[in-house]
Scaffold this active site. Structure first.
Site, PDB file in Angstrom:
ATOM      1  CB  CYS A  25     -14.755  33.460  32.643  1.00 17.17           C
ATOM      2  SG  CYS A  25     -14.799  32.948  30.909  1.00 17.17           S
ATOM      3  CB  CYS A  28     -17.027  36.015  28.624  1.00 15.93           C
ATOM      4  SG  CYS A  28     -17.576  34.319  28.830  1.00 15.93           S
ATOM      5  CB  CYS A  92     -42.108  69.683   7.792  1.00 14.96           C
ATOM      6  SG  CYS A  92     -40.592  70.412   8.449  1.00 14.96           S
ATOM      7  CB  CYS A  95     -40.026  68.685  12.607  1.00 15.27           C
ATOM      8  SG  CYS A  95     -40.337  70.418  12.254  1.00 15.27           S
ATOM      9  CG  ASP A 495     -48.375  23.173   6.588  1.00 13.02           C
ATOM     10  OD1 ASP A 495     -47.731  22.158   6.332  1.00 13.02           O
ATOM     11  OD2 ASP A 495     -49.248  23.233   7.482  1.00 13.02           O
ATOM     12  CG  ASP A 696     -51.687  25.514  10.866  1.00 11.58           C
ATOM     13  OD1 ASP A 696     -50.811  24.840  10.291  1.00 11.58           O
ATOM     14  OD2 ASP A 696     -52.714  25.024  11.368  1.00 11.58           O
ATOM     15  CG  ASP A 700     -46.074  25.007   9.156  1.00 12.02           C
ATOM     16  OD1 ASP A 700     -45.538  24.151   8.428  1.00 12.02           O
ATOM     17  OD2 ASP A 700     -47.280  24.990   9.461  1.00 12.02           O
TER      18      ASP A 700
END
Length: 810
Positions: A25, A28, A92, A95, A495, A696, A700
Site C-alpha cells: 500500500c 509501505c 595482478c 586488474c 550440544d 546437529d 541447535d
C-alpha cells in the site's frame, strides 16, 4: 521485472533503480522512501508501488548495497541472485580491483568479489539483472568476461593438449644467444653478437611474445589506472628503446653495450613465471575438479521391471536406480532392496566402508562395494549432496576474505607509486651525473621488480588450498569469512545429544506408579508414535520389542523444550522433562531418589503425567545414550590447542554433568530451552571471546547462527547445516579440532604470503632504485615472487586431519 539503472546523470549524481518486495500500500511506499532518505547524501527517492520499484538519485559514494540494507531494515526485501563470470586478461591485484570497480558501477550489483587465483567473479545482484550488462562492464574495463562453461565443455577443454608453454620456449630460444656472452666473460671469452643480430632476436620477443603486456597495459591506461603489465611494458620498452638509440648513434667500428638482453630476458622470465603460476593455480583448484569428476553421467533406472541406462539428467525423484557391485551410486536416495558396503570416503573422508541396508540413506558419487542395491531417488541435480558440497567449496574459494581488504587498498595505489619511484630514480641518477643510459636502466629495474601480482594471489591461493584439502577430509567451509573467524576461536560450545553422544538413545529403565510397566510403556509409545525425536524412537522401538500395542493418540501437541501432550484412550497425558513436572506443580515423590541415581549416571529422564484432575505422576522412563568413541579425543585436542570447551544441553543437570565429567568438560550448562540457547551463547561471547557452536539438530540452529561461527554435523538436520559456517560430513566431533587447525594453518599461510609479497617489493624496489639490481635479476625476482607465494600455499595440501589419522591407525 528486470532491474535497470540509468546512466550517470552528472559527475556527482547517478540514479539507482531497485526492485522491492513486500510493499502492499501507499503506507509501505512511504516507509521505504523514508528509510532510504535517511541515508546521508541521498538526493531524491521515488517509489513506484505499481511496478514495485524504487529509483534513487545518489552521489558516487553511495552504492546499491547501502540502499538495499536500508530497505531491508524497513521490513521489505530486495530480491537477489548470484552470477558467476569467468574473467580473462587479469594479471595482478590491480586488474582484479579494476574489474571489481567496473562491476560495482552496474546498476543492480550489490556486491562483487574477484578471485585472481580462479579468474572468476562472484557477483551478487538484484533479481533480474542481466548478465550481459555485467559482461559489457568488464569488457569496457579492458578485460574479457563470459558465463562459465558447462561441465562437459570444461572437461573437453581440459582434455585438449596444453600449449601455453610454447611462448616460453620461443622466448627462451631467442634470448639464449643474447645472454650467452655474459656467461662466457668469466672464462675470459670476449664475444658479442653484432648489434643488428641482437635487434633481430629481440624484436619478436618484445612485440610478438610480449604483446600481451602492451595490450593489457594499454587497457589500464585507457581506464586511468595501472597494473603489472603496464610496468613490464614501460620497463622493457625503455631498455629496448635505449638499445635502438645506442645502435643508431654508435660510431663506426665501435659497438657500445646494448640492453636488448635485459628487455628480452625480463619478458622471458615473466612469461615463465606466469606459466608456472598458471600451473600452480590449477593445482590449488584441484579439489573442485576432483569433486566435479565424481558426478556420474548416467544411471541404470528400473521402470516397469526393465533396467535401462539413461542420462543422469533424465532421472527423477522417486525413480528406482539399480546399483551393481563396484559401481558408483548415481543419486542421493534410500535403499529399498539389498545390502552392501559403500565407500563414502570421497564425500565424507571416512576411510572405512559403511554397511547399507534397507531404509538406509546413500549418497550419490559413493561407491557400492559388494552387493546389488535398489535405491529410491530422493534428490537429483543441484539438490544432491555432491552438488551442494561443490557449491559450498566453490563459494568458499571464490569469496573474498576480510584480510583481502588491506591488499585491495594497497594494490589500488601500488602502480602509481611505483611509476613515481621509477621517475624519481631516473631523474635522481641523471641529476647525479650518471648519464641517461644508467638512469634509464635503473628506472627499468624499479619498474620490473615491482609487481602487485603476488599480492593479489597471496590470499585466494591459500584459501583455495586450505578449503580444498579440508573438503577432501570431510570438513566443508562455507565461506572465507568463516575460515578467517575460526582461527580466532577461544571457546567451543557442544550440544550433547547427537554431537558428543551417538544420538541413538535406548530405554534403559522404567518405573511406574499405580500402573503396570507395560501400561506405562504403552501410553508413552502411543503419545510418541508419530514423533521423529530420538527419545520417541527409543520408546516406540522398546514397545515393538516387547510386543506392546500402541493406542490411537489425538490432540497431539509439542511442548517446546519440555515434551509432548496428547489424549490417549480418553486420558489427557503429558510426557516430558523434569522442567515439565515442576511447571505442573507436581512432586516427584517416591521416584525422586531413583531419578537422581539415574541422572547421576548419565541417563536422561522422561516423566509421564496424567493432567486430568487430579494431576498424577504415572512413572518415569530412563534413556541411555552412548558417548561417541572419538568424543574424549575431540575435547582433549581442543584443550591442547588452548581452547575452552562448554557443554550446552537441554537435558537434565545430572545427565549433562555425567557426560561433561566423562569427557573432561568443566563448564556444563544444562536444562536450557532452545529459545534460550542464543542468550547463553551471547553471555559466553562477553569480554571478546570468540565462540564456536557445534550441533546437529533443529533446536541447535538458533545457537549455531548466534555463535561467531557455527559448526554443524552433516549427520543432523539440513536446518542446522544452513545455519552453520562449517559442516562436518562425518558425525565425528574430533573433526572440530581439525577444522580449527586447518583454519589456523591457512591463515598462517595467508600471513606468510602477504609477508613475502610485501618484502619482495620493500627490499627489491630500493635496491633497484640505488642501482644495485640488474633488470634481468629484477625480472627473475618478480616472476619468482608469484610462484613462491602459490607454492607456499600448496604446502597446505600435505595436511591431514588428526581424526582421520587416528581412525586409520585403529
Amino acid at each position: 521485472m528486470t532491474t535497470v539503472q540509468s546512466q550517470i546523470e552528472s559527475a556527482d549524481t547517478r540514479r539507482i533503480t531497485l526492485d522491492v518486495t513486500g510493499m502492499t500500500c501507499a503506507s509501505c511506499a512511504s516507509r521505504v522512501e523514508k528509510a532510504i532518505n535517511a541515508i546521508p547524501g541521498v538526493k531524491q527517492t521515488s517509489v513506484n508501488l505499481a511496478t514495485d520499484t524504487v529509483a534513487v538519485e545518489v552521489p558516487p559514494e553511495i552504492n546499491a548495497e547501502m540502499i538495499r540494507h536500508a530497505i531491508e531494515q524497513a521490513g521489505y526485501g530486495v530480491p537477489q541472485e548470484e552470477i558467476t563470470l569467468d574473467i580473462t586478461g587479469m594479471t595482478c591485484a590491480s586488474c582484479s580491483s579494476r574489474v571489481e570497480k567496473a562491476l560495482l558501477k552496474v546498476d543492480g550489483v550489490i556486491d562483487a568479489s574477484i578471485n585472481l587465483a580462479t579468474d572468476r567473479a562472484q557477483v551478487r545482484v538484484n533479481s533480474g539483472t542481466n548478465s550481459s550488462a555485467l559482461i559489457a562492464a568488464v569488457q569496457d574495463a579492458g578485460y574479457g568476461a563470459s558465463l562459465p562453461l558447462q561441465q562437459s565443455a570444461q572437461q573437453a577443454a581440459e582434455q585438449k593438449p596444453a600449449k601455453d608453454w610454447l611462448p616460453v620456449m620461443y622466448a627462451a630460444l631467442l634470448s639464449i644467444p643474447l645472454v650467452l656472452p655474459m656467461f662466457l666473460q668469466p672464462f675470459g671469452i670476449e664475444w658479442m653478437l653484432p648489434g643488428w643480430v641482437q635487434w633481430v632476436l629481440a624484436t619478436p620477443v618484445q612485440f610478438w611474445l610480449g604483446a600481451r603486456f602492451y595490450k593489457a597495459g594499454w587497457h589500464a591506461v585507457k581506464a586511468g589506472t595501472g597494473n603489472m603489465d603496464l610496468l613490464v611494458a614501460l620497463g622493457t620498452s625503455a631498455a629496448y628503446g635505449l638499445s635502438i638509440y645506442l645502435l643508431l648513434t654508435a660510431m663506426p667500428g665501435h659497438m657500445p653495450h646494448l640492453y636488448f638482453e635485459a628487455s628480452v630476458v625480463v619478458i622471458t622470465l615473466i612469461l615463465l613465471g606466469k606459466w608456472l603460476e598458471a600451473r600452480a593455480k590449477k593445482q590449488t583448484a584441484s579439489a573442485i575438479r576432483a569433486l566435479q569428476k565424481l558426478r556420474p553421467e548416467s544411471a541404470r533406472v528400473r521402470r516397469d521391471g526393465v533396467d535401462t541406462d539413461v542420462a543422469i539428467d533424465s532421472v527423477r525423484v522417486g525413480d528406482i536406480v539399480v546399483v551393481r557391485p563396484g559401481e558408483r551410486i548415481a543419486v542421493d536416495g534410500t535403499v529399498v532392496e539389498g545390502n552392501s558396503q559403500v565407500d563414502e570416503s570421497l564425500i565424507t573422508g571416512e576411510s572405512l566402508p559403511v554397511v547399507k541396508q534397507v531404509g538406509d540413506k546413500v549418497t550419490g558419487a559413493s561407491i557400492n562395494a559388494d552387493g546389488l542395491l535398489l535405491v529410491r531417488t530422493d534428490a537429483v541435480g543441484a539438490e544432491t549432496t555432491l552438488s551442494r558440497i561443490i557449491r559450498m567449496v566453490e563459494n568458499a574459494q571464490s569469496a573474498k576474505a576480510p584480510i583481502q581488504r588491506l591488499v585491495d587498498k594497497v594494490s589500488a595505489i601500488f602502480v602509481p607509486i611505483v611509476l613515481l619511484i621509477g621517475l624519481a630514480t631516473f631523474i635522481g641518477w641523471w641529476l647525479a651525473g650518471a648519464g641517461v643510459e644508467v638512469a634509464i636502466i635503473n628506472a627499468v629495474s624499479v619498474l620490473v621488480i615491482a609487481c602487485p601480482c603476488a599480492l593479489g594471489l597471496a590470499t585466494p591461493t591459500a584459501i583455495m588450498a586450505g578449503t580444498g584439502v579440508a573438503a577432501k577430509s570431510g570438513i566443508l567451509i562455507k565461506d572465507a569469512e568463516a575460515l578467517e573467524i575460526v582461527h580466532h576461536v577461544t571457546t567451543v560450545v557442544f550440544d550433547k545429544t547427537g554431537t558428543l553422544t551417538q544420538g541413538k538413545p535406548h530405554v534403559a529403565a522404567m518405573q511406574a506408579i499405580d500402573i503396570s510397566a507395560d501400561t506405562l510403556l504403552q501410553l508413552a509409545a502411543s503419545i510418541q508414535s508419530g514423533s521423529e525425536h530420538p527419545l520417541a524412537h527409543a520408546v516406540v522401538e522398546r514397545a515393538r520389542e516387547q510386543n506392546v500395542a500402541t493406542l490411537p493418540a489425538t490432540e497431539v501437541q509439542a511442548l517446546p523444550g519440555r515434551g509432548v501432550a496428547a489424549t490417549v484412550d480418553g486420558r489427557h497425558l503429558q510426557l516430558g522433562s523434569s522442567r515439565l513436572i515442576e511447571e505442573l506443580g507436581l512432586d516427584f515423590g517416591a521416584l525422586a531418589t531413583r531419578a537422581k541415581e539415574l541422572e547421576n549416571t548419565g541417563h536422561t529422564i522422561s516423566w509421564l503425567v496424567s493432567v486430568d484432575a487430579p494431576k498424577q505422576l504415572l512413572g518415569l522412563i530412563a534413556f541411555a545414550d552412548q558417548i561417541k568413541e572419538s568424543a574424549p579425543r575431540a575435547i582433549s585436542s581442543l584443550h591442547a590447542l588452548g581452547i575452552e570447551t562448554v557443554l550446552l544441553s537441554g537435558d537434565n543437570y545430572g545427565s549433562a554433568n555425567a557426560v561433561g565429567s566423562a569427557l573432561g568438560i568443566k563448564h556444563v550448562i544444562a536444562q536450557v530451552l532452545p529459545a534460550d540457547k542464543t542468550a547463553k551463547i551471547a553471555s559466553l561471547q562477553k569480554d571478546d571471546h570468540v565462540v564456536a557452536m557445534v550441533g546437529d539438530g533443529i533446536n541447535d540452529a538458533p545457537a549455531l547462527a548466534a555463535a561467531n561461527v557455527g559448526i554443524a554435523m552433516a549427520t543432523g538436520t539440513d536446518v542446522a547445516m544452513h545455519a552453520a559456517g562449517i559442516t562436518l560430513m562425518r558425525g565425528d566431533p574430533a573433526l572440530v579440532a581439525d577444522a580449527i587447525d586447518i583454519s589456523r594453518r591457512t591463515y598462517n599461510k595467508i600471513r606468510q604470503n602477504l609477508f613475502w609479497a610485501f618484502i619482495y617489493n620493500l627490499i627489491g624496489i630500493p635496491l633497484a632504485a640505488f642501482g644495485l639490481l640488474n633488470p634481468m635479476f629484477a625480472g627473475a625476482a618478480m616472476a619468482f615472487s608469484s610462484v613462491s607465494v602459490i607454492s607456499n600455499a600448496l604446502l597446505l595440501r600435505r595436511w591431514r586431519p588428526s581424526a582421520l589419522e587416528h581412525h586409520d591407525a585403529k
